[in-house]
Scaffold this active site. Sequence first.
Site, PDB file in Angstrom:
ATOM      1  N   LYS A  40     -10.720 -42.770 -16.016  1.00 24.30           N
ATOM      2  CA  LYS A  40     -10.374 -42.237 -14.698  1.00 24.30           C
ATOM      3  C   LYS A  40     -10.288 -43.342 -13.655  1.00 24.30           C
ATOM      4  O   LYS A  40      -9.438 -43.296 -12.761  1.00 24.30           O
ATOM      5  CB  LYS A  40     -11.404 -41.187 -14.253  1.00 24.30           C
ATOM      6  CG  LYS A  40     -11.312 -39.870 -15.004  1.00 24.30           C
ATOM      7  CD  LYS A  40     -12.213 -38.839 -14.323  1.00 24.30           C
ATOM      8  CE  LYS A  40     -12.274 -37.537 -15.104  1.00 24.30           C
ATOM      9  NZ  LYS A  40     -13.243 -36.596 -14.505  1.00 24.30           N
ATOM     10  N   LYS A  72      -4.015 -30.252 -17.035  1.00 21.82           N
ATOM     11  CA  LYS A  72      -3.465 -29.972 -15.714  1.00 21.82           C
ATOM     12  C   LYS A  72      -2.804 -31.199 -15.105  1.00 21.82           C
ATOM     13  O   LYS A  72      -2.023 -31.081 -14.179  1.00 21.82           O
ATOM     14  CB  LYS A  72      -4.528 -29.374 -14.786  1.00 21.82           C
ATOM     15  CG  LYS A  72      -5.712 -30.262 -14.516  1.00 21.82           C
ATOM     16  CD  LYS A  72      -6.778 -29.498 -13.730  1.00 21.82           C
ATOM     17  CE  LYS A  72      -8.133 -30.161 -13.868  1.00 21.82           C
ATOM     18  NZ  LYS A  72      -9.236 -29.247 -13.692  1.00 21.82           N
ATOM     19  N   LYS A 129      -2.644 -33.236 -25.429  1.00 22.00           N
ATOM     20  CA  LYS A 129      -3.358 -32.022 -25.094  1.00 22.00           C
ATOM     21  C   LYS A 129      -2.761 -31.363 -23.849  1.00 22.00           C
ATOM     22  O   LYS A 129      -2.359 -32.066 -22.924  1.00 22.00           O
ATOM     23  CB  LYS A 129      -4.812 -32.455 -24.790  1.00 22.00           C
ATOM     24  CG  LYS A 129      -5.856 -31.425 -25.033  1.00 22.00           C
ATOM     25  CD  LYS A 129      -7.238 -32.065 -24.964  1.00 22.00           C
ATOM     26  CE  LYS A 129      -7.861 -31.805 -23.611  1.00 22.00           C
ATOM     27  NZ  LYS A 129      -9.300 -32.084 -23.561  1.00 22.00           N
TER      28      LYS A 129
END
Length: 338
Positions: A115, A201, A198
């Site tokens: 991240k 969002k 995957k």
Amino acid sequence: MTAKPRLFSGMQPSADSLHLGNYIGALLSWKELQETHEAFFFLADLHAITVPQDPTALRENTRRTAAQYIAAGIDPSRSTLFVQSHVPAHAQLAWVLNTITGFGEASRMTQFKDKAAKQGNDAASVGLFTYPILQAGDILLYQANQVPVGEDQRQHVELTRDLATRFNSRFGETFTVPEAYILKETAKVFDLQNPQSKMSKSSESPAGIVWVMDDEKTTAKKIMRAVTDADASVTFDRENKPGVANLLTIFSVLGERSIESLENEFAGRGYGDLKKALAELVTSILGPIRTRTLELLDDPAELDRILAINADRASEVAEATLAQVYDRMGFLPRATLR
Ligand code: TRP
């Protein structure tokens, strides 16, 4: 009567809709597990702010996510369903756990590294760095035995176990050491446009994500346009035919049927037939969830009331654990004034 094992899990309320991957990968299992466990499910809004959030959207997404949990079958009179920021003990325990976590130990968290790299290392906040420690606190406050999460959260549960064990040996038995209950990889849902990755969002292909809150036409359209491959046979081959394998997986989980029976049913028929049947199945399941969610959102005061009752229930457990922690740490108890 022996007590049911405790279960704790949750998601960040950082989108206005859950997607099919959340529904199949998490909610369906949660719904089942709440029958056999004393379950706590929460909306991790303190975690959500580790990356920038628009305040109005965060508040709205928190309600919307809660409504979708309930609409999907999480029963707030049986499970404890609450908002993290409603229970101050989460932030309080996180602070204590910060002080027994090594800097190097925290630096090894791969999700942080991913991240942080995405944001540009200078933009990443200290909150993002200590995210896994806040998560450890969530779990330990409730003395959870099991933590149902995806494979990507395994390292955080491992850290939680390490911190629980460390605290217990330094300060005395306080925490239950939890176990990760890794949700089935067979129930993993991939992006309809990019079936190698995957469903997420943050995906780059809006058409690849089926949102729970999409209307039925949109959902059907996305499924009809899902990427497949040139050879037109409906067979499960994750390597060579990931698009079709994904559709079969979704069909199999939602229809509660084996992949084999689906291969048989669609043998000699084209992808169009498979997609049409799947679109019907998916909309027949998500449609009522969406409708129920909108009903719940129509009465936000009632929804907020349910969340408050549940936050009270959560607080009772969390406060008891925190009081023990404070005592073991050697904090001076505050006298009761009279
Ligand atoms: N990190 C989890 C996720 O992104 C959310 C989460 C926060 C969580 N605290 C938790 C999950 C405690 C399980 C238990 O999916």
